[in-house]
Design a protein around this motif. Structure first.
Motif, mmCIF file in Angstrom:
data_model
loop_
_atom_site.group_PDB
_atom_site.id
_atom_site.type_symbol
_atom_site.label_atom_id
_atom_site.label_comp_id
_atom_site.label_asym_id
_atom_site.label_seq_id
_atom_site.Cartn_x
_atom_site.Cartn_y
_atom_site.Cartn_z
ATOM 1 N N THR A 369 -12.096 -12.486 -39.843
ATOM 2 C CA THR A 369 -13.014 -13.468 -39.265
ATOM 3 C C THR A 369 -13.672 -14.322 -40.338
ATOM 4 O O THR A 369 -13.729 -15.546 -40.246
ATOM 5 C CB THR A 369 -14.095 -12.772 -38.416
ATOM 6 O OG1 THR A 369 -13.469 -12.015 -37.377
ATOM 7 C CG2 THR A 369 -15.038 -13.793 -37.785
ATOM 8 N N THR A 370 -14.157 -13.677 -41.403
ATOM 9 C CA THR A 370 -14.872 -14.401 -42.459
ATOM 10 C C THR A 370 -13.967 -14.840 -43.607
ATOM 11 O O THR A 370 -14.310 -15.758 -44.349
ATOM 12 C CB THR A 370 -15.978 -13.515 -43.042
ATOM 13 O OG1 THR A 370 -15.384 -12.333 -43.613
ATOM 14 C CG2 THR A 370 -16.967 -13.101 -41.954
ATOM 15 N N GLY A 371 -12.831 -14.147 -43.786
ATOM 16 C CA GLY A 371 -11.962 -14.444 -44.925
ATOM 17 C C GLY A 371 -12.395 -13.793 -46.213
ATOM 18 O O GLY A 371 -11.814 -14.051 -47.274
ATOM 19 N N PHE A 372 -13.401 -12.912 -46.178
ATOM 20 C CA PHE A 372 -13.882 -12.251 -47.385
ATOM 21 C C PHE A 372 -12.916 -11.130 -47.795
ATOM 22 O O PHE A 372 -12.501 -10.335 -46.960
ATOM 23 C CB PHE A 372 -15.273 -11.651 -47.178
ATOM 24 C CG PHE A 372 -16.369 -12.655 -46.953
ATOM 25 C CD1 PHE A 372 -16.200 -13.991 -47.290
ATOM 26 C CD2 PHE A 372 -17.579 -12.271 -46.400
ATOM 27 C CE1 PHE A 372 -17.200 -14.923 -47.078
ATOM 28 C CE2 PHE A 372 -18.589 -13.182 -46.182
ATOM 29 C CZ PHE A 372 -18.409 -14.518 -46.525
ATOM 30 N N SER A 373 -12.597 -11.054 -49.087
ATOM 31 C CA SER A 373 -11.808 -9.939 -49.610
ATOM 32 C C SER A 373 -12.727 -8.732 -49.768
ATOM 33 O O SER A 373 -13.686 -8.776 -50.525
ATOM 34 C CB SER A 373 -11.183 -10.303 -50.958
ATOM 35 O OG SER A 373 -10.235 -11.336 -50.823
ATOM 36 N N MET A 374 -12.412 -7.657 -49.049
ATOM 37 C CA MET A 374 -13.253 -6.463 -49.061
ATOM 38 C C MET A 374 -12.739 -5.383 -50.018
ATOM 39 O O MET A 374 -13.472 -4.501 -50.415
ATOM 40 C CB MET A 374 -13.353 -5.870 -47.650
ATOM 41 C CG MET A 374 -13.921 -6.831 -46.616
ATOM 42 S SD MET A 374 -15.650 -7.221 -46.971
ATOM 43 C CE MET A 374 -16.173 -7.944 -45.407
ATOM 44 N N ARG A 375 -11.461 -5.449 -50.319
ATOM 45 C CA ARG A 375 -10.863 -4.498 -51.265
ATOM 46 C C ARG A 375 -9.606 -5.130 -51.835
ATOM 47 O O ARG A 375 -8.912 -5.874 -51.143
ATOM 48 C CB ARG A 375 -10.530 -3.183 -50.561
ATOM 49 C CG ARG A 375 -9.835 -2.149 -51.466
ATOM 50 C CD ARG A 375 -9.753 -0.767 -50.818
ATOM 51 N NE ARG A 375 -9.046 -0.792 -49.554
ATOM 52 C CZ ARG A 375 -9.018 0.240 -48.711
ATOM 53 N NH1 ARG A 375 -9.665 1.350 -48.994
ATOM 54 N NH2 ARG A 375 -8.340 0.148 -47.585
ATOM 55 N N PHE A 376 -9.334 -4.844 -53.100
ATOM 56 C CA PHE A 376 -8.115 -5.391 -53.702
ATOM 57 C C PHE A 376 -7.633 -4.472 -54.813
ATOM 58 O O PHE A 376 -8.396 -3.669 -55.363
ATOM 59 C CB PHE A 376 -8.349 -6.799 -54.254
ATOM 60 C CG PHE A 376 -9.276 -6.846 -55.456
ATOM 61 C CD1 PHE A 376 -8.767 -6.743 -56.737
ATOM 62 C CD2 PHE A 376 -10.640 -6.983 -55.290
ATOM 63 C CE1 PHE A 376 -9.613 -6.770 -57.842
ATOM 64 C CE2 PHE A 376 -11.498 -7.005 -56.380
ATOM 65 C CZ PHE A 376 -10.984 -6.905 -57.663
ATOM 66 N N ALA A 377 -6.363 -4.584 -55.116
ATOM 67 C CA ALA A 377 -5.773 -3.898 -56.262
ATOM 68 C C ALA A 377 -4.774 -4.852 -56.898
ATOM 69 O O ALA A 377 -3.730 -5.140 -56.310
ATOM 70 C CB ALA A 377 -5.090 -2.594 -55.838
ATOM 71 N N LYS A 378 -5.138 -5.377 -58.061
ATOM 72 C CA LYS A 378 -4.244 -6.274 -58.801
ATOM 73 C C LYS A 378 -3.568 -5.448 -59.888
ATOM 74 O O LYS A 378 -4.223 -4.991 -60.826
ATOM 75 C CB LYS A 378 -5.012 -7.440 -59.408
ATOM 76 C CG LYS A 378 -4.124 -8.409 -60.184
ATOM 77 C CD LYS A 378 -4.878 -9.648 -60.612
ATOM 78 C CE LYS A 378 -5.915 -9.362 -61.660
ATOM 79 N NZ LYS A 378 -6.591 -10.570 -62.157
ATOM 80 N N ARG A 379 -2.262 -5.276 -59.764
ATOM 81 C CA ARG A 379 -1.532 -4.397 -60.661
ATOM 82 C C ARG A 379 -0.466 -5.188 -61.415
ATOM 83 O O ARG A 379 0.454 -5.734 -60.805
ATOM 84 C CB ARG A 379 -0.906 -3.254 -59.869
ATOM 85 C CG ARG A 379 -1.959 -2.317 -59.278
ATOM 86 C CD ARG A 379 -1.460 -1.562 -58.084
ATOM 87 N NE ARG A 379 -2.424 -0.559 -57.636
ATOM 88 C CZ ARG A 379 -2.363 0.081 -56.480
ATOM 89 N NH1 ARG A 379 -1.372 -0.178 -55.633
ATOM 90 N NH2 ARG A 379 -3.270 0.970 -56.140
ATOM 91 N N ILE A 380 -0.620 -5.255 -62.722
ATOM 92 C CA ILE A 380 0.336 -5.981 -63.546
ATOM 93 C C ILE A 380 0.652 -5.168 -64.800
ATOM 94 O O ILE A 380 -0.157 -4.356 -65.252
ATOM 95 C CB ILE A 380 -0.163 -7.382 -63.947
ATOM 96 C CG1 ILE A 380 -1.491 -7.298 -64.700
ATOM 97 C CG2 ILE A 380 -0.300 -8.280 -62.744
ATOM 98 C CD1 ILE A 380 -1.988 -8.627 -65.210
ATOM 99 N N GLN A 381 1.824 -5.395 -65.335
ATOM 100 C CA GLN A 381 2.273 -4.693 -66.539
ATOM 101 C C GLN A 381 2.491 -5.699 -67.658
ATOM 102 O O GLN A 381 3.019 -6.791 -67.436
ATOM 103 C CB GLN A 381 3.576 -3.947 -66.238
ATOM 104 C CG GLN A 381 4.128 -3.138 -67.394
ATOM 105 C CD GLN A 381 5.267 -2.246 -66.925
ATOM 106 O OE1 GLN A 381 5.054 -1.304 -66.177
ATOM 107 N NE2 GLN A 381 6.488 -2.549 -67.371
ATOM 108 N N VAL A 382 2.068 -5.324 -68.864
ATOM 109 C CA VAL A 382 2.225 -6.161 -70.054
ATOM 110 C C VAL A 382 3.400 -5.614 -70.866
ATOM 111 O O VAL A 382 3.427 -4.429 -71.215
ATOM 112 C CB VAL A 382 0.945 -6.164 -70.903
ATOM 113 C CG1 VAL A 382 1.148 -6.983 -72.178
ATOM 114 C CG2 VAL A 382 -0.227 -6.714 -70.094
ATOM 115 N N ASN A 383 4.348 -6.484 -71.153
ATOM 116 C CA ASN A 383 5.565 -6.081 -71.866
ATOM 117 C C ASN A 383 5.811 -7.000 -73.063
ATOM 118 O O ASN A 383 5.365 -8.157 -73.075
ATOM 119 C CB ASN A 383 6.788 -6.175 -70.937
ATOM 120 C CG ASN A 383 6.560 -5.521 -69.588
ATOM 121 O OD1 ASN A 383 6.707 -4.330 -69.429
ATOM 122 N ND2 ASN A 383 6.183 -6.325 -68.581
#
Length: 468
Positions: A369-383
């Protein structure tokens, strides 16, 4: 007379029931209009709105957890050309986003500009050990120089490696590998996130949503530009969507969400996966598709991200993104952890990797309804990458180009209980109350109408049988 009065009463009851039902029916569009108007008003980024109060606060804690790939056989790799065997070591956890947005400036064109302060504070209680733990990992200086130096300078590079007593792998602390150390060969500070502390990401300029709520939070400019300067292509240089902290309200789960990430120097999209519950709040989960880092042979849109045919096997390699063009020529390859969704070649070249959708995918949980992000997990690997060389002694035995995983990061944030309770009280409870009133009025009205109508028919039949 009694029957007539009873019939009239039942007709009146049916009329009242119909009116109540109609009122309940009318409340549905009226209620939706009230809800939309309230959400639209409170979603605008301007002082006094819920969105602004949330947007300008530090918000719930955000953590960056790091897992390092500890090399178990460094000598065998250099001396015999063996495949590197790694063991995951972590997490080492840091709290980030300690400070709120800075230098907030409202512009005449209904946009607002700001900086994102970058800092990281170590959290010992959430880590497997201290920052001083040692890890055997790829030598950032050697791997970086190998990627940047043409073959004609390999003899010069070999002399540098020998004179500085460097090798393909090094033994460094977690703190050094993350935040920097002085490399003995290049005589400069190297680290996976150098510089980071006390720096800023941005300027960002985003739409406030005051004139058009469907554009609230959409990025207008990053660092003063409306497109990226990295990829030399109109499509790949697009800055799309928001910064992922929030999206325009009233999500349509059939449509993807777009956001820009400066960590990977590009815009990406996430698609609806499922509805979930977080602390009593219904959320939509959006995840990155496998096509995001697919090879251009599978996803032609990614062709402009392929800048080095040699290291990407003529642009057929899936799962990695060479971000050297946007990191001051630092030869860094970004992927999902353990090369999730990557070409089998990547995992076959390094032993000990085990990709998992559950643990390694990136996702956003957004309140629709609001578009608010309530939880997230940004997962990236550095190579980083290294390969064969007939001139560089420590690479004589290497058989093929290897994209080696240095570490992977899980940046997470989640709505806290106090904020969840406030959100439910201020918005969800009101929506639920309005919907309950609508349903009660509609249901009660229909029930009264049906009962009175049935009663009227019964009375009429009885009256007909009695001859009155």
């Amino acid at each position: 007379m009694g029957c007539c009065n009873k019939e009239q009463g039942l007709i009146a009851g049916a009329v009242i029931g119909a009116v109540v039902a109609i009122l309940g029916g009318i409340l549905f569009p009226v209620g939706d209009s009230i809800i939309k108007g309230t959400v639209d008003k409170e979603s605008v980024i301007e002082p006094g709105t819920t969105a602004y109060d949330t947007w300008t606060s530090t918000g719930p804690p955000v953590y960056r957890q790091f897992w390092f790939f500890d090399v178990k056989n460094p000598l065998e790799v250099v001396q015999n050309g063996a495949k590197p065997e790694v063991m995951e070591k972590g997490p080492y956890t840091y709290r980030t986003r300690i400070y709120p947005r800075a230098n907030i400036t409202f512009n005449p064109n209904q946009t607002v500009s700001f900086l994102l302060p970058l800092n990281a504070v170590f959290e010992p209680a959430m880590s497997v050990g201290p920052e001083e733990d040692y890890v055997t990992s790829i030598n950032l200086g050697v791997a970086g120089a190998y990627s940047l130096f043409p073959k004609g300078l390999h003899l010069f590079l070999n002399n540098l490696i020998k004179s500085s007593n460097s090798s393909l792998f090094q033994y460094r602390t977690v703190k050094e590998l993350l935040w920097g150390y002085t490399d003995p060969m290049l005589k400069r500070t190297l680290g996976a996130f150098v510089p980071f502390n006390d720096t800023f990401d941005g300027f960002y300029t985003v739409y406030s949503g005051k004139e058009d709520i469907s554009r609230v939070g959409i990025i207008d400019m990053w660092k003063g530009e409306r497109s990226l300067p990295f990829w030399n292509d109109t499509y790949c240089d697009m800055i799309n969507g928001t910064d992922a902290s929030a999206f325009p309200p009233f999500l349509d789960k059939k449509k993807p969400l777009y956001f820009f990430s400066s960590d990977i120097c590009r815009s990406v999209s996430a698609s609806y996966e499922q509805s979930i519950d977080l602390k009593g709040i219904k959320l939509y989960r959006y995840t990155l598709l496998a096509s995001t880092l697919a090879s251009p042979t599978v996803n032609p849109d990614n062709k402009c991200f392929c800048t080095n045919p040699t290291t990407t096997r003529n642009c057929t390699l899936a799962g990695v993104l060479d971000i050297a063009p946007c990191k001051d020529l630092t030869p860094i390859f970004i992927s999902l952890p353990h090369f999730l969704h990557g070409s089998p070649y990547l995992r076959e070249a390094v032993l000990g990797l085990n990709p998992s959708e559950e643990h390694h995918k990136t996702f956003l949980d957004v309140e629709p309804t609001t578009g608010f992000s309530m939880r997230f997990a940004k997962r990236i690997q550095v190579n980083m990458m290294y390969g064969p060389s007939k001139v560089i002694t420590i690479l004589n035995k290497v058989q093929d180009y290897t994209i080696f995983p240095l570490l992977w990061m899980n940046e997470t944030g989640e709505l806290d209980q106090a904020t969840a309770d406030m959100f439910k009280k201020e918005l969800i409870s009101r929506i639920d109350m309005l919907e309950t009133i609508q349903q009660v009025l509609l249901g009660l009205g229909l029930a009264v109408f049906a009962l009175c109508l049935i009663g009227y028919c019964v009375v009429r039949r009885q009256r007909s049988k009695s001859g009155f």
